[in-house]
Design an enzyme around this catalytic site. Structure first.
Site, PDB file in Angstrom:
ATOM      1  N   LYS A  81       0.826  -1.084  -0.057  1.00 45.09           N
ATOM      2  CA  LYS A  81       0.020  -0.092  -0.014  1.00 45.09           C
ATOM      3  C   LYS A  81       0.964   1.328   0.004  1.00 45.09           C
ATOM      4  CE  LYS A  81      -1.726   1.796   3.825  1.00 45.09           C
ATOM      5  NZ  LYS A  81      -2.509   2.091   4.948  1.00 45.09           N
ATOM      6  N   ASP A 133      -6.381   1.226   1.176  1.00 43.19           N
ATOM      7  CA  ASP A 133      -6.343   1.388   2.444  1.00 43.19           C
ATOM      8  C   ASP A 133      -7.860   0.988   2.998  1.00 43.19           C
ATOM      9  OD1 ASP A 133      -8.135   3.401   1.841  1.00 43.19           O
ATOM     10  OD2 ASP A 133      -7.372   4.810   3.060  1.00 43.19           O
TER      11      ASP A 133
END
Length: 278
Positions: free
Chosen positions: A148, A166
């Site tokens: 991420k 997220d």
């Protein structure tokens, strides 16, 4: 004789409805709907951007490490102090632990973050000539940098398209019926198959903006959402205009209401002044 009371008509569970639509929708139908929703998100959130302040790839890498279990707002309050004192990878590698911990304390988990930044600096010095690399495989090999975080760095510091999964992104793309998945890597792969690569980075920002301002975790503003007609989870939150408008957040809350065809005067001033969800 008094007639028996009417039995209320059952209201389908929005999540069950989303699952049903996902099962019944063809892949091409899902792709077309996802792209229509992506265009509506672009119209609704022209201000979408990375909400971490940075000037260089190293500063963004540091900010993303600090953002774990913290808000972007809090990180942005601390990073000017950090960036002024630690300007290079070598500065982080040689940082005095107690001093850096003191600076990072307000972001939470400061000991782990201090350790990650020192190790990140050392790895950059030892393996990458003190420069943050611009390849995914290299980035995820660094301490404190997961997939991420790597996609945030690639998309915003190097202009390399990436999808940032997220908590907001994961929640929304499941509600949208784009995926039926919790694993971030699988979500990234499946969404990548729906949306043109050139749009990945901005799509991530727009979905995250929508999650913070409209489609909240516990009570989304369904009745004031520009995606309502295309979202199989419509009804998860209040659908009446007044109830939904009160849930909108951020400085553009009234514009978001108007964009969804809702009277902007229904949005209370406190909502406009309130910070978005972290």
């Amino acid at each position: 004789m008094t007639p028996p009371p009417a039995v209320p008509k059952a209201v389908p569970d929005p999540l069950a409805r989303s699952a049903k639509r996902f099962a019944e929708e063809t892949p091409i139908g899902r792709k077309r709907r996802a792209r229509r929703m992506a265009r509506l998100l672009a119209d609704a959130h022209p201000d979408a951007h990375c909400e971490l302040d940075f000037g260089t790839p190293l500063e963004l890498a540091v900010a993303t490490v600090l953002s774990a279990q913290s808000t972007d707002k809090k990180v942005n309050e601390i990073t000017p102090i950090v960036f002024a004192k630690y300007r290079t990878a070598a500065d982080y590698a040689a940082a005095e632990r107690a001093e850096l911990e003191t600076i990072l304390r307000p972001t939470g988990f400061f000991r782990a973050k201090t350790d990650a930044l020192i190790k990140l600096g050392q790895a950059l010095v030892d393996r990458f000539d003190s420069e943050v690399p611009g390849r995914l495989d290299d980035l995820v090999s660094l301490p404190g940098i997961g997939r991420k975080t790597a996609n945030v760095i690639l998309g915003n510091a190097f202009d390399v398209p990436g999808i940032t999964v997220d908590t907001h992104f994961r929640r929304l793309v499941n509600r949208f019926g784009w995926v039926r998945e919790d694993d971030p890597v699988k979500i990234e792969s499946q969404v990548a198959g729906l949306i043109d690569k050139r749009d990945w980075t901005m799509l991530s920002h727009r979905v995250i903006f929508h999650g913070r301002r409209v489609c909240h975790a516990r009570k989304p503003a369904c009745g004031a959402c520009t995606l309502a007609s295309l979202c199989p989870s419509y009804g998860t939150g209040p659908t009446d205009a007044a109830g939904a408008a009160r849930l909108l957040k951020g400085p553009r809350a009234r514009e978001l209401a108007q964009h969804a065809g809702v009277d902007p005067d229904l949005v209370p001033q406190v909502a406009v002044a309130s910070p978005e969800a972290p």
